[in-house]
Enzyme design. Sequence first.
Site, PDB file in Angstrom:
ATOM      1  N   LYS A 152      32.702  38.082  29.208  1.00 13.24           N
ATOM      2  CA  LYS A 152      32.589  37.222  30.392  1.00 13.24           C
ATOM      3  C   LYS A 152      31.308  37.518  31.173  1.00 13.24           C
ATOM      4  O   LYS A 152      31.082  38.644  31.608  1.00 13.24           O
ATOM      5  CB  LYS A 152      33.814  37.419  31.291  1.00 13.24           C
ATOM      6  N   ARG A 164      42.246  28.502  44.443  1.00  9.56           N
ATOM      7  CA  ARG A 164      41.305  28.339  45.571  1.00  9.56           C
ATOM      8  C   ARG A 164      40.934  26.868  45.702  1.00  9.56           C
ATOM      9  O   ARG A 164      41.776  26.012  45.502  1.00  9.56           O
ATOM     10  CB  ARG A 164      40.070  29.224  45.340  1.00  9.56           C
ATOM     11  N   HIS A 183      42.126  38.357  45.900  1.00 13.92           N
ATOM     12  CA  HIS A 183      43.078  38.806  44.875  1.00 13.92           C
ATOM     13  C   HIS A 183      44.211  39.599  45.534  1.00 13.92           C
ATOM     14  O   HIS A 183      45.382  39.405  45.230  1.00 13.92           O
ATOM     15  CB  HIS A 183      42.407  39.743  43.864  1.00 13.92           C
ATOM     16  N   SER A 234      34.811  37.199  42.682  1.00  8.78           N
ATOM     17  CA  SER A 234      34.216  38.489  42.295  1.00  8.78           C
ATOM     18  C   SER A 234      32.727  38.312  42.040  1.00  8.78           C
ATOM     19  O   SER A 234      31.914  39.179  42.387  1.00  8.78           O
ATOM     20  CB  SER A 234      34.879  39.018  41.021  1.00  8.78           C
TER      21      SER A 234
HETATM   22  O1  PNS Z   1      39.858  36.359  36.556  1.00  7.93           O
HETATM   23  P1  PNS Z   1      39.685  35.365  35.447  1.00  7.93           P
HETATM   24  O2  PNS Z   1      38.502  35.763  34.596  1.00  7.93           O
HETATM   25  O3  PNS Z   1      39.612  33.952  35.921  1.00  7.93           O
HETATM   26  O4  PNS Z   1      41.008  35.489  34.528  1.00  7.93           O
HETATM   27  C1  PNS Z   1      41.133  34.696  33.369  1.00  7.93           C
HETATM   28  C2  PNS Z   1      42.267  35.199  32.479  1.00  7.93           C
HETATM   29  C3  PNS Z   1      42.066  36.646  32.126  1.00  7.93           C
HETATM   30  C4  PNS Z   1      43.564  35.048  33.231  1.00  7.93           C
HETATM   31  C5  PNS Z   1      42.271  34.292  31.215  1.00  7.93           C
HETATM   32  O5  PNS Z   1      41.013  34.333  30.627  1.00  7.93           O
HETATM   33  C6  PNS Z   1      43.325  34.717  30.189  1.00  7.93           C
HETATM   34  O6  PNS Z   1      44.479  34.401  30.359  1.00  7.93           O
HETATM   35  N1  PNS Z   1      42.882  35.461  29.152  1.00  7.93           N
HETATM   36  C7  PNS Z   1      43.773  35.909  28.091  1.00  7.93           C
HETATM   37  C8  PNS Z   1      43.547  35.107  26.807  1.00  7.93           C
HETATM   38  C9  PNS Z   1      44.453  33.887  26.758  1.00  7.93           C
HETATM   39  O7  PNS Z   1      45.659  33.984  26.808  1.00  7.93           O
HETATM   40  N2  PNS Z   1      43.841  32.702  26.633  1.00  7.93           N
HETATM   41  C10 PNS Z   1      44.607  31.477  26.509  1.00  7.93           C
HETATM   42  C11 PNS Z   1      44.906  30.853  27.849  1.00  7.93           C
HETATM   43  S1  PNS Z   1      44.044  29.369  27.938  1.00  7.93           S
END
Ligand code: PNS
Length: 169
Positions: free
Chosen positions: A50, A101, A26, A139
Amino acid sequence: MLREGGRVDVKRGIVPGTFDPVTSGHLDIIERAAALFDDLVVGVALSPNKGGGPLFTPDERVALIEQATSHLPNVSVRTFDTLLVSFAEEVGASVIVKGLRAMTDFEREFQMAALNWRLDSKVETMFIMAIPEYMYLSSSAVKEIASHGGSVRGLVPDVVCDALSRKLS
Ligand code: PNS
């Protein structure tokens, strides 16, 4: 930074994620994105559901990222619990930056980028490829290694290493 008719347009990007906890992968993406924008906001999604719930609280995740990015003057860290495109609008960011990745990330990221574009086509999604060293770093892998007593030094910033030891002891 663009100047048009005396107006200064700050180019702001966001790097979103759960960051439970922030890894060296990150941090590499944040550093490379920070070099591309005037201003970069790291958006910490609360993600309460999550994987059985994050190990670190939102405040802890923010504090760890702040410490790990203290050498980057144009980076700030904020939590969000909304749609990502709404958060982008709230902070005035026009670009979402994601790290990419191995191939396994591609389908999920492609879907999220397409849906975010559908929700707000003014917000662009940009991908930065992970360097080979961090291609398989996540993570969840870090937490699994640390929970079994393995060393995660180098896989996460040193502050996270210490926080993991405290959390899991
Ligand atoms: O580190 P992660 O868990 O892969 O991050 C995922 C994240 C937080 C970027 C994604 O879940 C997100 O954008 N969440 C906000 C809700 C949202 O906008 N969802 C619609 C997009 S498909």
